[in-house]
Design a protein around this motif. Structure first.
Motif, PDB file in Angstrom:
ATOM      1  N   GLU A 254     -13.322   6.381  11.785  1.00 12.20           N
ATOM      2  CA  GLU A 254     -12.025   6.396  11.104  1.00 12.20           C
ATOM      3  C   GLU A 254     -12.106   5.500   9.867  1.00 12.20           C
ATOM      4  O   GLU A 254     -12.820   4.507   9.856  1.00 12.20           O
ATOM      5  N   CYS A 255     -11.378   5.874   8.824  1.00 10.02           N
ATOM      6  CA  CYS A 255     -11.393   5.071   7.593  1.00 10.02           C
ATOM      7  C   CYS A 255     -10.605   3.776   7.817  1.00 10.02           C
ATOM      8  O   CYS A 255      -9.415   3.808   8.124  1.00 10.02           O
ATOM      9  N   LYS A 256     -11.279   2.639   7.669  1.00 11.56           N
ATOM     10  CA  LYS A 256     -10.625   1.351   7.912  1.00 11.56           C
ATOM     11  C   LYS A 256      -9.491   1.103   6.925  1.00 11.56           C
ATOM     12  O   LYS A 256      -8.469   0.503   7.270  1.00 11.56           O
ATOM     13  N   HIS A 257      -9.682   1.547   5.682  1.00  7.67           N
ATOM     14  CA  HIS A 257      -8.627   1.353   4.686  1.00  7.67           C
ATOM     15  C   HIS A 257      -7.369   2.135   5.075  1.00  7.67           C
ATOM     16  O   HIS A 257      -6.253   1.602   5.008  1.00  7.67           O
ATOM     17  N   ASN A 258      -7.518   3.387   5.494  1.00 10.61           N
ATOM     18  CA  ASN A 258      -6.370   4.188   5.918  1.00 10.61           C
ATOM     19  C   ASN A 258      -5.612   3.495   7.048  1.00 10.61           C
ATOM     20  O   ASN A 258      -4.387   3.354   7.019  1.00 10.61           O
ATOM     21  N   LYS A 259      -6.369   3.060   8.054  1.00 10.94           N
ATOM     22  CA  LYS A 259      -5.741   2.463   9.225  1.00 10.94           C
ATOM     23  C   LYS A 259      -5.032   1.151   8.876  1.00 10.94           C
ATOM     24  O   LYS A 259      -3.997   0.823   9.451  1.00 10.94           O
ATOM     25  N   SER A 260      -5.592   0.414   7.916  1.00 12.69           N
ATOM     26  CA  SER A 260      -4.945  -0.840   7.510  1.00 12.69           C
ATOM     27  C   SER A 260      -3.574  -0.575   6.926  1.00 12.69           C
ATOM     28  O   SER A 260      -2.610  -1.314   7.165  1.00 12.69           O
ATOM     29  N   TYR A 261      -3.447   0.495   6.146  1.00 14.07           N
ATOM     30  CA  TYR A 261      -2.167   0.842   5.518  1.00 14.07           C
ATOM     31  C   TYR A 261      -1.145   1.225   6.585  1.00 14.07           C
ATOM     32  O   TYR A 261       0.003   0.778   6.554  1.00 14.07           O
ATOM     33  N   TRP A 262      -1.576   2.031   7.540  1.00 14.59           N
ATOM     34  CA  TRP A 262      -0.650   2.496   8.566  1.00 14.59           C
ATOM     35  C   TRP A 262      -0.278   1.397   9.552  1.00 14.59           C
ATOM     36  O   TRP A 262       0.763   1.461  10.198  1.00 14.59           O
ATOM     37  N   ASN A 263      -1.138   0.383   9.686  1.00 11.53           N
ATOM     38  CA  ASN A 263      -0.869  -0.708  10.628  1.00 11.53           C
ATOM     39  C   ASN A 263      -0.133  -1.882   9.997  1.00 11.53           C
ATOM     40  O   ASN A 263       0.058  -2.915  10.640  1.00 11.53           O
ATOM     41  N   HIS A 264       0.242  -1.759   8.727  1.00  7.08           N
ATOM     42  CA  HIS A 264       0.909  -2.843   8.009  1.00  7.08           C
ATOM     43  C   HIS A 264       0.059  -4.117   7.961  1.00  7.08           C
ATOM     44  O   HIS A 264       0.558  -5.230   8.068  1.00  7.08           O
ATOM     45  N   SER A 265      -1.263  -3.932   7.801  1.00  6.53           N
ATOM     46  CA  SER A 265      -2.144  -5.080   7.609  1.00  6.53           C
ATOM     47  C   SER A 265      -2.037  -5.548   6.162  1.00  6.53           C
ATOM     48  O   SER A 265      -1.522  -4.840   5.297  1.00  6.53           O
ATOM     49  N   ASN A 266      -2.543  -6.745   5.899  1.00 10.67           N
ATOM     50  CA  ASN A 266      -2.570  -7.243   4.531  1.00 10.67           C
ATOM     51  C   ASN A 266      -3.579  -6.446   3.711  1.00 10.67           C
ATOM     52  O   ASN A 266      -4.742  -6.334   4.092  1.00 10.67           O
ATOM     53  N   VAL A 267      -3.109  -5.897   2.595  1.00  7.17           N
ATOM     54  CA  VAL A 267      -3.990  -5.133   1.703  1.00  7.17           C
ATOM     55  C   VAL A 267      -3.864  -5.693   0.292  1.00  7.17           C
ATOM     56  O   VAL A 267      -2.816  -5.580  -0.346  1.00  7.17           O
ATOM     57  N   LEU A 268      -4.929  -6.300  -0.195  1.00  3.05           N
ATOM     58  CA  LEU A 268      -4.974  -6.718  -1.593  1.00  3.05           C
ATOM     59  C   LEU A 268      -5.202  -5.492  -2.454  1.00  3.05           C
ATOM     60  O   LEU A 268      -6.019  -4.629  -2.108  1.00  3.05           O
ATOM     61  N   ALA A 269      -4.513  -5.391  -3.565  1.00  3.17           N
ATOM     62  CA  ALA A 269      -4.702  -4.242  -4.448  1.00  3.17           C
ATOM     63  C   ALA A 269      -4.845  -4.718  -5.879  1.00  3.17           C
ATOM     64  O   ALA A 269      -4.052  -5.533  -6.360  1.00  3.17           O
ATOM     65  N   PHE A 270      -5.858  -4.215  -6.551  1.00  3.55           N
ATOM     66  CA  PHE A 270      -6.126  -4.628  -7.921  1.00  3.55           C
ATOM     67  C   PHE A 270      -6.212  -3.413  -8.831  1.00  3.55           C
ATOM     68  O   PHE A 270      -6.629  -2.335  -8.419  1.00  3.55           O
ATOM     69  N   TRP A 271      -5.833  -3.661 -10.096  1.00  3.22           N
ATOM     70  CA  TRP A 271      -5.978  -2.699 -11.158  1.00  3.22           C
ATOM     71  C   TRP A 271      -4.688  -1.951 -11.450  1.00  3.22           C
ATOM     72  O   TRP A 271      -3.677  -2.125 -10.796  1.00  3.22           O
ATOM     73  N   LEU A 272      -4.763  -1.078 -12.459  1.00  2.00           N
ATOM     74  CA  LEU A 272      -3.601  -0.346 -12.943  1.00  2.00           C
ATOM     75  C   LEU A 272      -2.938   0.467 -11.833  1.00  2.00           C
ATOM     76  O   LEU A 272      -3.602   1.240 -11.151  1.00  2.00           O
ATOM     77  N   TRP A 273      -1.622   0.265 -11.655  1.00  3.93           N
ATOM     78  CA  TRP A 273      -0.793   1.032 -10.711  1.00  3.93           C
ATOM     79  C   TRP A 273      -1.262   0.897  -9.265  1.00  3.93           C
ATOM     80  O   TRP A 273      -0.984   1.731  -8.424  1.00  3.93           O
ATOM     81  N   ALA A 274      -2.027  -0.164  -8.968  1.00  4.90           N
ATOM     82  CA  ALA A 274      -2.489  -0.382  -7.607  1.00  4.90           C
ATOM     83  C   ALA A 274      -1.332  -0.870  -6.741  1.00  4.90           C
ATOM     84  O   ALA A 274      -0.488  -1.648  -7.181  1.00  4.90           O
ATOM     85  N   HIS A 275      -1.281  -0.410  -5.481  1.00  5.56           N
ATOM     86  CA  HIS A 275      -0.216  -0.778  -4.554  1.00  5.56           C
ATOM     87  C   HIS A 275      -0.798  -1.616  -3.418  1.00  5.56           C
ATOM     88  O   HIS A 275      -1.735  -1.174  -2.733  1.00  5.56           O
ATOM     89  N   GLY A 276      -0.257  -2.812  -3.228  1.00  6.40           N
ATOM     90  CA  GLY A 276      -0.738  -3.696  -2.173  1.00  6.40           C
ATOM     91  C   GLY A 276       0.374  -4.115  -1.239  1.00  6.40           C
ATOM     92  O   GLY A 276       1.563  -3.824  -1.456  1.00  6.40           O
ATOM     93  N   PHE A 277      -0.008  -4.837  -0.171  1.00  3.36           N
ATOM     94  CA  PHE A 277       0.961  -5.253   0.850  1.00  3.36           C
ATOM     95  C   PHE A 277       0.504  -6.588   1.412  1.00  3.36           C
ATOM     96  O   PHE A 277      -0.581  -6.693   1.983  1.00  3.36           O
ATOM     97  N   LEU A 278       1.297  -7.643   1.217  1.00  2.00           N
ATOM     98  CA  LEU A 278       0.957  -8.983   1.698  1.00  2.00           C
ATOM     99  C   LEU A 278       2.171  -9.637   2.336  1.00  2.00           C
ATOM    100  O   LEU A 278       3.220  -9.762   1.696  1.00  2.00           O
ATOM    101  N   ASP A 279       2.042  -9.999   3.603  1.00  4.83           N
ATOM    102  CA  ASP A 279       3.118 -10.723   4.302  1.00  4.83           C
ATOM    103  C   ASP A 279       4.467 -10.043   4.149  1.00  4.83           C
ATOM    104  O   ASP A 279       5.475 -10.659   3.765  1.00  4.83           O
ATOM    105  N   ASN A 280       4.490  -8.738   4.428  1.00  2.14           N
ATOM    106  CA  ASN A 280       5.706  -7.915   4.384  1.00  2.14           C
ATOM    107  C   ASN A 280       6.297  -7.745   2.984  1.00  2.14           C
ATOM    108  O   ASN A 280       7.461  -7.391   2.825  1.00  2.14           O
ATOM    109  N   VAL A 281       5.498  -8.006   1.957  1.00  2.00           N
ATOM    110  CA  VAL A 281       5.913  -7.757   0.578  1.00  2.00           C
ATOM    111  C   VAL A 281       5.012  -6.677  -0.008  1.00  2.00           C
ATOM    112  O   VAL A 281       3.796  -6.815  -0.026  1.00  2.00           O
TER     113      VAL A 281
END
Length: 369
Positions: A254-281
């Motif tokens: 399974e793709c770890k990145h996909n699962k991180s998004y669905w599990n509301h894990s912390n995701v750092l996102a960089f670059w133009l129009w990148a979407h990230g998620f940190l501590d419920n933000v």
């Protein structure tokens, strides 16, 4: 805590006809170099309070257009800033024409261990119509991967592309899985209908609409869902488990990145129009180059408990089933109604969405919340 990183690369070799996202297909060397320089600065300036990454995902749209030197520089910067988990998954999305033997060899050397190839279809007429190259590029790319012994590859299909006939994608899957055993993950997406510009347009890219003749060149609406169900059953025959409505994989792939998004894990996102998620933000960078380079227009959205609940509910239904904790908070009358109508099925203490109703999943959610 598991933490993940998403690197957004908006450059492409060409712009697909159906694409409504921020992507640019003019690969001027100076523009790309400037972009990489700003990405490095963004990583170095980041103040996330953790020091370990479980995955790095180069995506959106053709990260493989970057040079080996640029990719290596980005990964080295990340590794200095954040420790890499010993089993880190580093994925790169790639178009077939960039999957060259020399590129694959170098990707392996700089720790990239997963390739995600946007294949879409093996129908040559369709590929030409949507500006995605041709079938022979795809087969050459797959043969190149086989020669280099790269063992973790994902391919993506889209249902409802022009010229693609009924059961054709299913036959494509048979062909690929019989010939290429390194394919461990398959995504199957459904093309959305973009015949009109939305009233609440939020991006210049949303002006894109399909040619009018497409509605005569793709599957009939009655066959749309049947195609998906047939593909799901076909992949089960090949020992691919569905771990999300559109995503199937061999066990442990399974793709770890996909699962991180669905599990509301912390995701750092960089670059133009990148979407990230940190501590419920949830945050998003600007889609405008000048605003991005001047660190402007960073969108922040603090999710409250209700927001988190609704999102988790959506992901539960997409990835597996509704669990007791969620069920207790739902509209019981509506829930029972959908169960009686066989939209949903109750099994022990779980509720699952039946395959034939996945196209109305959003409506069901809106009713039971």
């Amino acid at each position: 805590m598991n933490n993940y990183c998403y690197i957004h690369i908006p450059f492409c070799t060409s712009k697909c006809k159906y694409c409504r996202f921020a992507s640019f297909w003019t690969l001027e060397k100076l523009k790309v170099n400037l972009y990489v320089e700003n990405l490095i600065k963004e990583i170095q300036k980041n103040k996330a309070g953790f020091k370990k990454l479980k995955s790095v995902y180069f995506g959106w749209w053709t990260p493989s257009v970057l040079s080996i030197k640029q990719l290596e520089l980005i990964l080295n910067t990340l590794e200095v800033k954040y420790w890499f988990n010993e089993n880190i998954e580093i994925s790169i999305e790639a178009t077939p024409n960039t999957i060259l033997i020399e590129n694959i060899i170098w990707w392996k050397k700089i720790w990239i261990n997963r390739i995600s190839m946007w294949l879409q279809t093996l129908n040559n007429d369709s590929l030409i119509e949507i500006w995605r190259g041709n079938k022979w590029d795809i087969l050459l790319a797959l043969d190149n991967i086989k020669k280099v012994w790269f063992n973790n590859v994902s391919v993506d299909f889209i249902i409802w592309l022009p010229y693609v006939k009924k059961w054709e994608i299913s036959n494509n899957i048979d062909f690929l899985l019989e010939k290429y055993d390194f394919i461990k993950h398959i995504s199957v997406y459904m093309l959305e209908e973009y015949y009109e510009v939305p009233d609440d347009i939020g991006s210049k890219f949303e002006n894109i609409v399909y040619p009018n003749n497409w509605n005569k060149l793709w599957l009939k609406e009655d066959d749309y869902l049947l195609e998906y169900i047939d593909i799901k059953n076909k992949l089960s025959y090949y020992w691919f488990d569905r771990y999300e409505i559109s995503n199937f994989s061999k066990k442990w792939y399974e793709c770890k990145h996909n699962k991180s998004y669905w599990n509301h894990s912390n995701v750092l996102a960089f670059w133009l129009w990148a979407h990230g998620f940190l501590d419920n933000v949830r945050y998003s960078n600007s889609e405008n180059f000048l605003e991005y380079y001047s660190w402007k227009n960073i969108i922040l959205e603090k999710l409250n408990n209700d927001d988190i609940f609704i999102e988790k509910l959506m992901f539960e239904l997409r990835t597996s089933w509704l669990i007791n904790k969620s069920i207790e908070k739902l509209n019981k009358l509506k829930l029972d109604e959908f169960i009686k109508m066989w939209y949903l099925e109750k099994k022990s203490n779980k509720i699952i969405l039946l395959d034939k109703w996945i196209l109305v999943m959003d409506h069901i959610l809106s009713e039971i919340i």
